[in-house]
Each structure stands twice: as structure tokens, then as C-alpha cells.
Design a protein around this motif. Structure first.
Motif, PDB file in Angstrom:
ATOM      1  N   LEU A  10       6.215 -11.016 -35.168  1.00 24.07           N
ATOM      2  CA  LEU A  10       5.519  -9.822 -35.637  1.00 24.07           C
ATOM      3  C   LEU A  10       5.925  -9.572 -37.085  1.00 24.07           C
ATOM      4  O   LEU A  10       7.056  -9.858 -37.480  1.00 24.07           O
ATOM      5  CB  LEU A  10       5.880  -8.605 -34.779  1.00 24.07           C
ATOM      6  N   PHE A 166       6.775  -0.701 -31.351  1.00 23.93           N
ATOM      7  CA  PHE A 166       6.606  -2.123 -31.030  1.00 23.93           C
ATOM      8  C   PHE A 166       5.960  -2.340 -29.663  1.00 23.93           C
ATOM      9  O   PHE A 166       5.376  -3.394 -29.418  1.00 23.93           O
ATOM     10  CB  PHE A 166       7.947  -2.850 -31.137  1.00 23.93           C
ATOM     11  N   TYR A 183      10.812  -9.906 -35.818  1.00 22.86           N
ATOM     12  CA  TYR A 183      10.065  -8.923 -36.606  1.00 22.86           C
ATOM     13  C   TYR A 183      10.500  -9.055 -38.053  1.00 22.86           C
ATOM     14  O   TYR A 183      11.673  -8.883 -38.381  1.00 22.86           O
ATOM     15  CB  TYR A 183      10.288  -7.491 -36.120  1.00 22.86           C
ATOM     16  N   ASP A 191      12.636  -1.378 -40.769  1.00 21.82           N
ATOM     17  CA  ASP A 191      12.226  -2.628 -40.120  1.00 21.82           C
ATOM     18  C   ASP A 191      13.364  -3.283 -39.338  1.00 21.82           C
ATOM     19  O   ASP A 191      13.232  -3.554 -38.150  1.00 21.82           O
ATOM     20  CB  ASP A 191      11.662  -3.592 -41.163  1.00 21.82           C
ATOM     21  N   ALA A 195      13.468  -2.740 -35.371  1.00 19.25           N
ATOM     22  CA  ALA A 195      13.350  -3.957 -34.557  1.00 19.25           C
ATOM     23  C   ALA A 195      14.599  -4.140 -33.688  1.00 19.25           C
ATOM     24  O   ALA A 195      14.512  -4.511 -32.512  1.00 19.25           O
ATOM     25  CB  ALA A 195      13.134  -5.175 -35.452  1.00 19.25           C
TER      26      ALA A 195
END
Ligand SMILES: [Mg+2]
Length: 227
Positions: A10, A166, A183, A191, A195
């Protein structure tokens, strides 16, 4: 760097596939003494993100980013405050539209190699449209690289670093184990932090080595995911 074989990858959108358009911000900040080159503005984005991460700022707060950005392109000290304000007043969701060429190529190559891919972005309801217009990707078949899902925080009502954002992507990867889902983002706070909290494998895109000694994986370019 040796990365695991992921079940899926992702990606964040801003700073990963799209930058605040340097062909707009270059002339804008040249008025304040900034270098208008695309290279200078590409570098400035990551300097800004490093400053934003160091300050622990979340989505709404861009002061540290703006200051570091204008300093990075060479705005002199006595014009930083004004140039930073001008940058803040000019950059908006729709100016995050300049596609990073090697990232666009890497996404295509990952998809062609059979890697399941998707996008999870803190955005304003516009990100799927901009990713398509800028030639990056779309959900499913189309002229750009197909991805399984594009999650826009404004649409789903949850934003990073809340790990629940997510979930809206992971339902499209039913065979993937969370710790085998990477991710890739450009913010340590939003981020990497988000994640990690979701049980995914965080990776920071850090093209200029602004985070030496970090306790998470880093990439200079998305092309390293193809190794
Ligand atoms: Mg980003």
C-alpha cells in the motif's frame, strides 16, 4: 536494503506519487529568491516532511514544513516568514498533482510483476481524480496502472495516523497477512506511525537520507521495491 517478500504493498499518495506542483511553486517562490528548478523543489518537499515529522505535526499543521521548504529552495532568512506564508496560502489539495516519474514507473512495474497494490491517502476527496488525471493509477482497469483500491481519508472519515483507515484498504487484500503488507509513506508521524499501529510493515520514502539511524525501513526510490 533487504526487504521481505510482501503479500501486498500500500502507498501514500502525497510525496510518494504526487508532489506539490513545482511548476507552480517554482515561480511563486522565485519572487522571494528561491531556486525555481524542479530538482530544488523535489528536494524541498522531503526537507519539509522531515521538519514536519521532527515536530510531530499531524495533517493539519504545515508551519514547520513551509519553513523548511522555503529555506531548502534558498529563500534568504529575512524573507522566510513571508515566503512561508505565501506557500501556505497557495498550496492546496489540487496543487498536489506533479507525478514523480520514477514512482509512476515503479508502480507500473510492481503491478506487471503481479504485486497487489493500493493507495491510502490523507486527502480532501480529490485524490482518486488527481491520481488518474496525473497519469498515476486508478481503481481497476484503465489507461493508468490498475490498483485494487484508493482510500481517501475525507471520503472514509478516518485519517492517518489512526490505524483504522487501513481497514478500508485491507478488505481488498483478503489473502494478505498484515505484517506482510508494506505501507510506503513520507511521514514518520502519520505514515510510519499509522502503519505500525495497524500491524503493517512501514517503509519511509527518504530520497535524501534525512532520517539516518531510523528504526524502520527506508527507500531512496520506489524502484528499490522491484529488487
Ligand atoms: Mg505523504
Amino acid at each position: 536494503m533487504a526487504l521481505p517478500n510482501f503479500d501486498a504493498i500500500l502507498f501514500d499518495a502525497g510525496g510518494i506519487f504526487l508532489l506539490p506542483d513545482p511548476t507552480v511553486l517554482g515561480p511563486l517562490l522565485a519572487y522571494h529568491g528561491g531556486d525555481p528548478s524542479i530538482a530544488a523543489h523535489r528536494r524541498a518537499h522531503y526537507a519539509g516532511m522531515a521538519a514536519k515529522s521532527a515536530a510531530g505535526s499531524t495533517e493539519k499543521f504545515w508551519h514547520d514544513y513551509n519553513d523548511a521548504y522555503v529555506r531548502s529552495v534558498g529563500v534568504p532568512d529575512d524573507d522566510v516568514e513571508l515566503a512561508s506564508l505565501v506557500l501556505e496560502q497557495t498550496r492546496n489539495a489540487y496543487t498536489w498533482r506533479w507525478p514523480i516519474p520514477e514512482s509512476v514507473r515503479a508502480l507500473r512495474a510492481l503491478h506487471d510483476a503481479g504485486m497487489p497494490v493500493g493507495v491510502v491517502s490523507n486527502a480532501s476527496g480529490q485524490i482518486a481524480q488527481v491520481l488518474a488525471r496525473s497519469g498515476v493509477c486508478q481503481e481497476g482497469a484503465g489507461v493508468n496502472t490498475p490498483v485494487r483500491v484508493i482510500v481517501d481519508s475525507h471520503v472514509v472519515g478516518v485519517a492517518k495516523p489512526d490505524p483504522h483507515i487501513f481497514d478500508f484498504a485491507l478488505v481488498h487484500f483478503p489473502d494478505a497477512l498484515r505484517d506482510r503488507v508494506a505501507y510506503v509513506g513520507d511521514s514518520v508521524t502519520m505514515d510510519v506511525g499509522g502503519a505500525r499501529a495497524a500491524g503493517l510493515h512501514p517503509i519511509l520514502l527518504d530520497p535524501h537520507d534525512d532520517h539516518p539511524g531510523a528504526d524502520f525501513d527506508r527507500l531512496r526510490s520506489l524502484e528499490e521495491l522491484l529488487a
